[in-house]
Design a protein around this motif. Structure first.
Motif, PDB file in Angstrom:
ATOM      1  N   LEU A   7      30.832  39.708  34.000  1.00 58.95           N
ATOM      2  CA  LEU A   7      30.960  41.164  34.105  1.00 58.95           C
ATOM      3  C   LEU A   7      31.833  41.591  35.281  1.00 58.95           C
ATOM      4  O   LEU A   7      32.051  42.788  35.472  1.00 58.95           O
ATOM      5  N   ASP A   8      32.332  40.636  36.033  1.00 61.33           N
ATOM      6  CA  ASP A   8      33.189  40.936  37.186  1.00 61.33           C
ATOM      7  C   ASP A   8      34.654  40.718  36.793  1.00 61.33           C
ATOM      8  O   ASP A   8      35.044  39.604  36.461  1.00 61.33           O
ATOM      9  N   PRO A   9      35.495  41.768  36.821  1.00 56.86           N
ATOM     10  CA  PRO A   9      36.892  41.617  36.386  1.00 56.86           C
ATOM     11  C   PRO A   9      37.817  41.050  37.451  1.00 56.86           C
ATOM     12  O   PRO A   9      39.022  40.952  37.229  1.00 56.86           O
ATOM     13  N   ASN A  10      37.281  40.665  38.617  1.00 55.63           N
ATOM     14  CA  ASN A  10      38.131  40.135  39.683  1.00 55.63           C
ATOM     15  C   ASN A  10      38.684  38.763  39.306  1.00 55.63           C
ATOM     16  O   ASN A  10      38.126  38.058  38.456  1.00 55.63           O
ATOM     17  N   PRO A  11      39.821  38.329  39.946  1.00 56.84           N
ATOM     18  CA  PRO A  11      40.423  37.023  39.627  1.00 56.84           C
ATOM     19  C   PRO A  11      39.422  35.883  39.789  1.00 56.84           C
ATOM     20  O   PRO A  11      38.558  35.911  40.672  1.00 56.84           O
ATOM     21  N   LEU A  12      39.565  34.873  38.932  1.00 63.84           N
ATOM     22  CA  LEU A  12      38.650  33.733  38.949  1.00 63.84           C
ATOM     23  C   LEU A  12      39.102  32.680  39.956  1.00 63.84           C
ATOM     24  O   LEU A  12      40.296  32.531  40.221  1.00 63.84           O
ATOM     25  N   PRO A  13      38.138  31.906  40.486  1.00 67.67           N
ATOM     26  CA  PRO A  13      38.520  30.769  41.320  1.00 67.67           C
ATOM     27  C   PRO A  13      39.180  29.679  40.484  1.00 67.67           C
ATOM     28  O   PRO A  13      38.967  29.600  39.266  1.00 67.67           O
ATOM     29  N   ALA A  14      39.967  28.829  41.115  1.00 62.57           N
ATOM     30  CA  ALA A  14      40.695  27.779  40.392  1.00 62.57           C
ATOM     31  C   ALA A  14      39.736  26.832  39.676  1.00 62.57           C
ATOM     32  O   ALA A  14      40.062  26.290  38.614  1.00 62.57           O
ATOM     33  N   GLU A  15      38.533  26.637  40.244  1.00 62.18           N
ATOM     34  CA  GLU A  15      37.571  25.699  39.653  1.00 62.18           C
ATOM     35  C   GLU A  15      37.076  26.147  38.285  1.00 62.18           C
ATOM     36  O   GLU A  15      36.493  25.358  37.538  1.00 62.18           O
ATOM     37  N   ALA A  16      37.288  27.411  37.937  1.00 65.54           N
ATOM     38  CA  ALA A  16      36.792  27.928  36.658  1.00 65.54           C
ATOM     39  C   ALA A  16      37.799  27.778  35.535  1.00 65.54           C
ATOM     40  O   ALA A  16      37.512  28.136  34.388  1.00 65.54           O
ATOM     41  N   GLY A  17      38.971  27.222  35.824  1.00 64.26           N
ATOM     42  CA  GLY A  17      40.053  27.196  34.847  1.00 64.26           C
ATOM     43  C   GLY A  17      39.758  26.431  33.577  1.00 64.26           C
ATOM     44  O   GLY A  17      40.309  26.753  32.525  1.00 64.26           O
ATOM     45  N   ASP A  18      38.904  25.399  33.634  1.00 58.83           N
ATOM     46  CA  ASP A  18      38.649  24.594  32.439  1.00 58.83           C
ATOM     47  C   ASP A  18      37.372  25.005  31.707  1.00 58.83           C
ATOM     48  O   ASP A  18      36.955  24.342  30.764  1.00 58.83           O
ATOM     49  N   LEU A  19      36.763  26.110  32.127  1.00 57.24           N
ATOM     50  CA  LEU A  19      35.529  26.562  31.493  1.00 57.24           C
ATOM     51  C   LEU A  19      35.810  27.595  30.400  1.00 57.24           C
ATOM     52  O   LEU A  19      36.847  28.251  30.405  1.00 57.24           O
TER      53      LEU A  19
END
Length: 375
Positions: free
Chosen positions: A346-358
């Motif tokens: 629910l948070d539209p802020n940019p994601l951390p790099a670690e979340a890229g493969d999820l």
């Protein structure tokens, strides 16, 4: 002398009618106030019905009902005052002898929850309005308002492997015994799923596209914290309400697929339902969401650690207002164990790099939603 007598008689008459109204105003007077439905959904119309029955000769020239209820039940036609979370509604009647008056007011359910007509006070006056008398009336009519399910395709966008695609309804768990076709190889696909004839024909790696499993089960986990270090109360209540509406949409989607479902949440009394499916399961879960307090219990990282080994669902959906290291670690561990997991963020802020493969579905900003519809 005659004038004095007339004045005395007039005073006596005024005093006598005051005594009569004080003693008999609420005798043989019936009043009821009720809502026309026991269950509703956010935004639904609802009717409030008042019935006054005067079963005596004495008329009531002025009768007022003062109703106490939640501010989330709105009745625009009635005069009301909102104080905190309480709405005070006033309604006025002129009731003749042996008359029954019925009034129906149109209202709207503004928010999920369980709302009650908490108290009703009747106020009457004498013929001249010189004195008023009050009495309480029966109350307790209740409505359970379910959260309105969000449109997942309209309000969320996938930021995982297929950049820019909306989150569409699909099964998370593939079944190797049901082949639906072939598709292009994606990072993370097992090598034994490669379709070699199709690869040779297309000139690029192609894999089998499996259909969903008939033994699938799903767990929906709701994070009741809106910030990583939030205390028990919700820092952003509106954000958490949208997370609850997201869960309602997921429940409806899963019920439509007839997949066994569990719901878990780190509320003060931690929620962990048993696996169930069908319309009765959906109704129970929606009512559970309606009654959900905007409070968290166990800190979410500790809650996830406790769930880690006991969660047996074949796929997992986690609904959260933020991402932190504990959530990312939980998702990666499940993915490494071969358990499909999807995050609704629910948070539209940019994601951390670690979340890229999820597999993450992120809420869209209001301006990016179809037709400008806001959450």
């Amino acid at each position: 002398m005659e004038l004095i007598v007339l004045l005395l008689l007039l005073v006596a008459a005024i005093w006598l009618q005051g005594v009569l109204y004080r003693k008999y105003a609420f005798r043989r007077l019936d009043y009821s106030c009720s809502l026309d439905r026991r269950e509703a959904v956010e935004g639904d119309r609802i009717r409030l019905q008042e019935v006054v029955s005067n079963r005596k000769l004495l008329p009531l020239p002025w009768l007022k009902s003062e109703i106490t209820t939640s501010k989330w039940l709105e009745f625009s036609e009635l005069q009301s005052v909102v104080t905190g979370d309480t709405r005070f509604i006033s309604s006025f009647f002129l009731v003749r002898s042996f008359q029954r008056v019925t009034r129906t007011w149109e209202g709207r359910c503004l928010k999920r929850g369980v709302f009650t007509i908490e108290k009703t006070v009747l106020v009457a006056s004498d013929l001249l309005g010189g004195a008023s008398f009050s009495s309480t009336a029966p109350a307790g009519s209740q409505v359970v308002v379910f959260p309105k399910a969000l449109d997942l395709e309209e309000n969320f966008i996938s930021i995982s492997r297929n950049m820019g695609e909306t989150c569409v309804r699909r099964s998370l768990l593939p079944d190797p015994f049901f082949i639906a076709g072939v598709r292009e190889y994606q990072q993370g696909d097992p090598m034994n799923h490669i379709h070699w004839p199709a690869t040779a024909r297309e000139g690029r790696l192609m894999v089998y596209q499996n259909d969903s499993s008939s033994s699938q089960s799903r767990a929906v986990i709701l994070n009741m914290q809106t910030r990583e270090y939030a205390n028990s109360g919700a820092v952003d209540a509106d954000l958490l309400e949208n997370a609850i509406r997201t869960c309602a949409a997921l429940f409806e989607q899963t019920a439509g697929e007839n997949i066994p479902l569990r719901f878990l949440a780190n509320t003060p009394d931690a929620i962990a339902t048993e696996e169930a499916w069908g319309e009765s399961c959906l109704h129970s879960l929606l009512e559970l969401l309606a009654r959900l307090p905007l409070k968290s219990g166990e800190h979410f990282p500790f809650y996830l650690n406790a769930l880690h080994d006991s969660l047996t669902a074949t796929d997992i959906i986690l609904v959260t207002c933020y991402l932190d290291d504990a959530i990312l670690r939980f998702a990666h561990d499940k993915m490494d164990a071969g358990v499909p997991i999807r995050l609704y963020l629910l948070d539209p802020n940019p994601l951390p790099a670690e979340a890229g493969d999820l597999d993450i579905c992120m809420v869209q900003a209001p301006s990016a939603q179809k037709g400008g519809a806001a959450l």
